[in-house]
Design a protein around this motif. Structure first.
Motif, PDB file in Angstrom:
ATOM      1  N   ALA A 101      33.058  -8.620 -23.563  1.00 47.56           N
ATOM      2  CA  ALA A 101      31.778  -9.466 -24.227  1.00 47.56           C
ATOM      3  C   ALA A 101      32.433 -10.628 -25.072  1.00 47.56           C
ATOM      4  O   ALA A 101      31.817 -11.735 -25.294  1.00 47.56           O
ATOM      5  N   GLU A 102      33.850 -10.905 -25.406  1.00 46.21           N
ATOM      6  CA  GLU A 102      34.191 -11.544 -26.257  1.00 46.21           C
ATOM      7  C   GLU A 102      33.622 -13.038 -26.212  1.00 46.21           C
ATOM      8  O   GLU A 102      33.289 -13.843 -27.312  1.00 46.21           O
ATOM      9  N   ARG A 103      33.778 -13.526 -25.069  1.00 47.99           N
ATOM     10  CA  ARG A 103      33.652 -14.935 -24.979  1.00 47.99           C
ATOM     11  C   ARG A 103      32.168 -15.328 -24.257  1.00 47.99           C
ATOM     12  O   ARG A 103      31.697 -16.324 -23.633  1.00 47.99           O
ATOM     13  N   LYS A 104      31.245 -14.290 -24.087  1.00 51.75           N
ATOM     14  CA  LYS A 104      29.972 -14.283 -23.526  1.00 51.75           C
ATOM     15  C   LYS A 104      28.876 -14.665 -24.769  1.00 51.75           C
ATOM     16  O   LYS A 104      29.034 -14.310 -25.632  1.00 51.75           O
ATOM     17  N   THR A 105      27.818 -15.234 -24.248  1.00 53.69           N
ATOM     18  CA  THR A 105      26.698 -15.149 -25.100  1.00 53.69           C
ATOM     19  C   THR A 105      25.970 -13.792 -25.259  1.00 53.69           C
ATOM     20  O   THR A 105      26.168 -12.864 -24.252  1.00 53.69           O
ATOM     21  N   SER A 106      25.221 -13.096 -26.163  1.00 55.70           N
ATOM     22  CA  SER A 106      24.711 -12.004 -26.332  1.00 55.70           C
ATOM     23  C   SER A 106      23.711 -11.756 -24.988  1.00 55.70           C
ATOM     24  O   SER A 106      23.840 -10.687 -24.429  1.00 55.70           O
ATOM     25  N   GLU A 107      23.307 -12.799 -24.454  1.00 55.98           N
ATOM     26  CA  GLU A 107      22.078 -12.616 -23.492  1.00 55.98           C
ATOM     27  C   GLU A 107      22.998 -12.225 -22.385  1.00 55.98           C
ATOM     28  O   GLU A 107      22.688 -11.472 -21.232  1.00 55.98           O
ATOM     29  N   GLU A 108      24.044 -13.051 -22.138  1.00 51.63           N
ATOM     30  CA  GLU A 108      25.133 -12.728 -20.866  1.00 51.63           C
ATOM     31  C   GLU A 108      25.280 -11.003 -20.909  1.00 51.63           C
ATOM     32  O   GLU A 108      25.587 -10.727 -19.904  1.00 51.63           O
ATOM     33  N   VAL A 109      25.853 -10.791 -22.114  1.00 47.19           N
ATOM     34  CA  VAL A 109      26.187  -9.425 -22.065  1.00 47.19           C
ATOM     35  C   VAL A 109      25.131  -8.455 -21.635  1.00 47.19           C
ATOM     36  O   VAL A 109      25.428  -7.336 -21.052  1.00 47.19           O
ATOM     37  N   ALA A 110      24.102  -8.589 -22.537  1.00 45.63           N
ATOM     38  CA  ALA A 110      23.070  -7.701 -22.239  1.00 45.63           C
ATOM     39  C   ALA A 110      22.443  -7.627 -20.726  1.00 45.63           C
ATOM     40  O   ALA A 110      22.199  -6.450 -19.899  1.00 45.63           O
ATOM     41  N   LEU A 111      22.413  -8.941 -19.973  1.00 45.17           N
ATOM     42  CA  LEU A 111      22.076  -8.884 -18.691  1.00 45.17           C
ATOM     43  C   LEU A 111      22.980  -8.291 -17.840  1.00 45.17           C
ATOM     44  O   LEU A 111      22.644  -7.418 -16.812  1.00 45.17           O
ATOM     45  N   SER A 112      24.373  -8.590 -18.094  1.00 39.71           N
ATOM     46  CA  SER A 112      25.406  -7.987 -17.169  1.00 39.71           C
ATOM     47  C   SER A 112      25.379  -6.547 -17.237  1.00 39.71           C
ATOM     48  O   SER A 112      25.491  -5.652 -16.648  1.00 39.71           O
ATOM     49  N   LEU A 113      25.117  -5.999 -18.560  1.00 41.66           N
ATOM     50  CA  LEU A 113      24.966  -4.498 -18.734  1.00 41.66           C
ATOM     51  C   LEU A 113      23.819  -4.048 -18.068  1.00 41.66           C
ATOM     52  O   LEU A 113      24.094  -2.855 -17.311  1.00 41.66           O
ATOM     53  N   MET A 114      22.754  -4.537 -18.255  1.00 37.60           N
ATOM     54  CA  MET A 114      21.729  -3.963 -17.366  1.00 37.60           C
ATOM     55  C   MET A 114      21.733  -3.928 -15.838  1.00 37.60           C
ATOM     56  O   MET A 114      21.421  -3.179 -15.242  1.00 37.60           O
TER      57      MET A 114
END
Lengths: 251, 251, 251, 251, 251, 251, 251, 251
Positions: free
Chosen positions: C45-58
């Motif tokens: 997650a460290e260098r991603k935006t929160s949105e990118e993290v959430a989208l990737s997880l989903m």
């Protein structure tokens, strides 16, 4: 010491006296660089005041039509629009912390016909890859970018490579942090000169891009040369120089 | 030499005999290691005299049936046959500088059922890969080796990977010097635990295996752990421990 | 291991043209990784935006039922619950900065039968040990943890080792910063493969985990392999891969 | 560049089963490399036996007409003539420790039209510069060399630069040890892509080429990319790739 | 600059003029060191001529009765007996490359009552441990040595520790290469000041004693201080200084 | 030292099953350390929560009467008074970031008779020197401190050395950053064991204490051993162990 | 140990007892330094309290008329004016973070006749060059500065060199970060002693001034010596010492 | 690319075309260096053939009357006398591996009136100190040398310092290996510019002169600048440049 210790030097270098039009020492720009080397001077913003950055950009744009600043601090990015006079338009790229300004006569960088492909290995490598892209475009090249092509899953590399082959670039840039293995893999597969662009991603032993740089320098694949960690401007300039030379070679 | 200047020192070093069953301090072996950890003790020859190596090997072979020495100097390799008593047979491997000796009752290492695949990236990595092979075989494993599979030409990796898949190993060792990229690539493709074995090949920045070690530790591919540069014995032992445990798990 | 573990690789390397459903380049995930290598992809997650993290997880959870993110920044940890759609449940671990999300059909990671013991040398090593624990559990393993077992007071090691012996793990992880001596000590005493996990604790010469990493690589105890400093995900994945292979070997 | 430069890659990645004619694993050559990447495979002799070097050279020359070996040990250089069959001619360069062999049909490397200038800063840098020269010539380029042009006496640089300007190279290589400042100086003056080639000359802090490499990577002059210390083959290959691409671009 | 710039220095340091008896500059010995610091000067032989070593030893022995040389080259060891005048006896220790000479009146070092225990972790650590032993004995201490006590098999440590406890040393030296973990382990168990003596054994990352030094400096066990790699003389001197002070403290 | 200093070790290594009274794993303290090694356990606060620090301190103080915490963060220093129960008094030292707590029965550390002198080279070295002072005082020693005695002005060293000579310490600590030359100078002048304590002061090449550590390890003066950079606790413990042993040796 | 272990030292150093006027240990200044070495003591502010800085400055100015503090933190710069008594005037330089104070009798530094030229390579090097300038001026020298003279555009060096030749300096300082090539270039052209002043500018491999320092130490141009990274005070003091000595030499 | 890309460079540098008298590229000497910079060119012999060294020396001596070669290999030292023509006399110094040759008209270096003092800390530092001495003498200076003045026994420094004060040097060189503390100590006591000359003596951490260099760069004493490890020529040249300038300043 003899009465004129610089006799030998003056004879050797015999420079014509520059006239009084040179800027103050703090802004000793090199607008002749583009003519001399084919690469425009870039304003490295990081340690300058916003005023110095704006002034440098405007002076360069006056001489060259367009000008670039890299590594803008957030406060500089915010201040820049207000500092530029009305004769200049500008564009800010937050991701790569880059700014380009231009006079009305140069709304677009002139096209050179050079073609460059830019790969990035992971999401964290993209800001630096983008800095390289902007530099290459400003030097007149057409750029194709391919993101997120890691070596841990090489099958993902096949389709992008085919797309790149159709584009037939004159040079390739590969940005990678961590283990920095992607440039080696690509240089072993394609017939283009590859510029390895190590990125300050990673942790522990070999972190901050050290592992990526070392891996690229140790590469078993010839046809690969590297720039320093995070030096997107340098990678873009080198690739564009190669591409422009190839694109113009027939003339 | 005088009457006895080193009296106090000699007294200090004289090492009052602990009961007779253990060897002199200079040969404080650990024959119980195999029983305790599943890994036999290996005699690291490099800084010992030939006599110490021979004596250590014989004592270990007496206790365990077989014994291994690594990193033999050429003079040790030459002297060893003459120093071993008649009760021992031996085998010398010049490439990996390894020796194995055994008593008549143990002409072959017992088979464990463990299966290991060992890749080496370049010709220079093979001596170290071979050291790992010998260690794994002595620990009872079946070993398949694949040599000269560089990342600068990844297409050469496909057929060997298929052969390895048929063998279905419990663990994989990948030896690589230079950019050390091969272990990452393989770990990203296969469902086996991979032991990265960096090799002291390379020059300039990241030479002597540093670049390979760093690259493996920075790998983006999970399922990869590493041993130190040139530590073939360690890689072989780790892989064999994993494989033997898996092979015996059903019992 | 299935009868044809290389089916996925062969399919991948045959490189069927990916259709238009692939995510944008910025989220080029590798959901086939679990099938291919036995290890699920983890969102760093460290260098991603929160949105990118959430989208990737989903996206990963849609494909696999469950998904993991590591090294969450505090702002990401706070934003994540609001960003996940209603189809996903989640769990956040502040100490190790890890998140796990799952669809309703996969409220628990499936159990593999693999058994792993995780030691940490000091209180500061626990967050990283915990990251390894979560990864191993998500890969189906049963985990026993032993905390605060320093080498400066080795007698404290005896009872925990006995408890671990009863558990009979397939693999052991030992997290340690400072002098990093604990993995060597444990590997010299137990018959299990040990993964050394150096932690960025320490100061002065050898600080930031360098001393711990170096000590583990220099270890005299075979049966020990290491991952990079603070790479809890990597240690957990490697140990789980070993354990799962052993647990399934009998079938 | 041909109309479909990726034919070789696509064929390679489709991985047609290699037939039985492939060499033994110890000599797993990559004769397709020249077709795929435009760069012939080079036999790195240093850690091979003389027999392996000769065999590798002959196999490559059979496939490509000509073949190169680098970093020959003195014993290899002496043994090589006797080991080559009658179908091959050869040439040995003691200074750069390089050998080239060819079949009767290929008495000379085909000319590509590429033009390269190679500078060396001091007398000690010439062996490595020469390795680069041989590689570039074998790849078809015309090469102009300029030796002993140090930065401590920059006036000596003027006349050679003029000579080079008349030659109008497509790429420039600058070999330098010690402070490695020459590539920066030249890249700041000329409109050609510059390959910095650090050489393992120097002592004390920054010795063995480290200072030269660091200086080149820190260069303020864009239009400069580097290869690893003493990697003359790599510098020659990169420059020739650039030059050949430019020379052929008009067709 | 004033006419007498040294006025301030001379006032501050006001040293009594030394008389003409001092040796030539090339042999500016410090025979007063033992009186001033409790530690005799040791002749570091490595870079001296055999004649310089012999002369230095004789001058020191004249002043102090006995004298020590360390790090003798083989040629120096061979030449020394012939170079010493008849007034001196001597003893050579090949393993630690040390020599001691004495006048007839001092056939043995005077006993101080200090007690020191010296552990070495592996066979390769013994030469350095022996250097420390000789230094400590020459400074008057009684020494007990324990060899080959590795951390990879800690159970072997118990009986030696009990023997040491009976001896009740004033200070302990622990020589170790590789992972250098033994000093930490011992310092965590015993109530004596421990001098860590790293030894230049090891390979790859952390080789040449670096790993051992780092591990000791990072130790979690207080009561441990270190000397430089292979500095047996320094460890012996420090331990003897501690021990002699404790032994004499009651008087 | 008691008549059987190894009683605690023997009991510990016999490993009597600990009963249920041991603290939770997160606070696995070692209150027996003082009895076993003569050095109390110190709570390293930096990475703990304030609650963990307070709890650890109270448990140790219950067992030993007094307890020390080092490297307190400002928030911990502020929280600590409120977290300690009424049974404990405490003292906070902001400069060295150290806290000491005690029960009513132990308002002062018991006096051992040990004597220690602590020099610091510059003003920036004093916080670390102070940490060493507190540790030594808590271990029962009398301490004399001498501040700001740089080598660039050696005449300033004379009077302090005389004062120290009157005090007649059993051990000396010398804290120094930058060039770290002071410990060598002092060790060359005095007959006491010297503990070099490098401090993370300095900049550029050799900054952060590296130059000081290196200088101390390279010292030509025997009778000097070092602890890691900024390890004031370790220096204080080592010196106090030496001093207490000497002070008690007469009994 | 003898009853008076310091007899030898006292005899050797026999320092006259300093009287009671010395400051408290925390401010042990060295006001005699200027008389002894020709260089005034400078207060390094960075790790002191504002009060300590002010007090030190006032005590030095009382003794010497003027006093300098370097590396002021912003809070110190703000606090200083209020802390100085009315007897002192002061001047603050924000760019170089330097302060100078003086008593009414010394409104200007006395002129020595020394002449120094100070070059800086880039805009980021100027703060450090300015620190050097202030130090040199305070030591009485006349200073000429030349800014922004990079090696990537050497023709810009010609006119400034001529201006400097007219000034005929006794010593030259060249401040440079990044590749640090400028000092080599200048030292190869001029007949003055050059002080290389590396600046902590740069990134990636060789960043933080490491590359600049290394390049200067590896310089092929004799007549160049260096100080540590960012040590403007040291460069200014060295150059002024040289210049003042030359300026006074005729008397 | 424009038809004349070098127009700008030629205009800027406009060097007079050198005539045909220049030597072959392999011997591109710089005989004008002495006139331009005040320092004669020195032939670095180490990597040249004996013939190249002899030829270079003769050409320089023809132009300058005298010439120096440094770092002669033993075979070069032996061959040199036979290779020099009859017009040259020569002198070889084995200890420092230096040669000086001269024509009959220049049997002695002309005297400049410059005065230099050269200290060496230990016996092993003398060869490098001697190299500096020869360089300084060839540049016309009077040199006083002081050998074996270690910091571990500072009282030995007093008398030599007084002798040096009487000589009143214009510059001081201090050669030191190991901890490299002597230059700091001397620079803190004397009013002369000090050139620190680190020597590659030492072992373990900070060995090969690294510790000495670091210590000198970290020195708290201003008035000290350094050259690279073992760079005696550089130290001699810098000191002589300073001294000659001061000696001539009055004229």
């Amino acid at each position: 010491m003899s009465q004129d210790p610089f006799a030998a030097i003056r004879r050797a270098l015999a420079a014509p006296p520059e006239d009084g039009s040179e800027p103050a020492p703090a802004l000793r720009l090199d607008p002749g660089r583009r003519e001399r080397t084919g690469i425009p001077e870039v304003v490295l913003a990081e340690r300058k005041t916003s005023e110095e950055v704006a002034l440098s950009l405007m002076r360069l744009a006056e001489a060259q039509g367009r000008a670039i600043a890299s590594r803008l601090r957030p406060d500089q990015a915010q201040a820049l629009p207000g500092l530029l006079g009305e004769t200049f338009d500008h564009s800010l790229d937050e991701i790569s912390r880059t700014a380009v300004i231009w006079t009305r006569e140069f709304p677009e960088a002139p096209r050179s016909g050079g073609r460059i492909a830019i790969f990035s290995a992971g999401a964290s490598d993209r800001p630096i890859a983008r800095e390289a892209t902007i530099m290459a475009v400003e030097m007149g090249c057409d750029v194709v970018t391919v993101a997120d092509v890691g070596v841990a899953g090489l099958h993902r590399l096949v389709r992008p490579l085919e797309r790149v082959a159709e584009f037939d670039p004159h040079a390739v840039i590969v940005a990678a942090g961590m283990d920095g293995a992607l440039p080696s893999v690509i240089a072993g597969l394609v017939p283009y000169p590859v510029i390895g662009l190590p990125v300050s991603v990673g942790y522990g032993y070999g972190g901050a891009g050290t592992g990526a740089l070392m891996s690229m320098l140790q590469s078993c694949a010839p046809g690969l040369a590297v720039v320093n960690i995070d030096n997107g401007i340098g990678a873009g300039a080198m690739a564009a120089l190669i591409a422009n030379r190839a694109a113009n070679a027939g003339f």
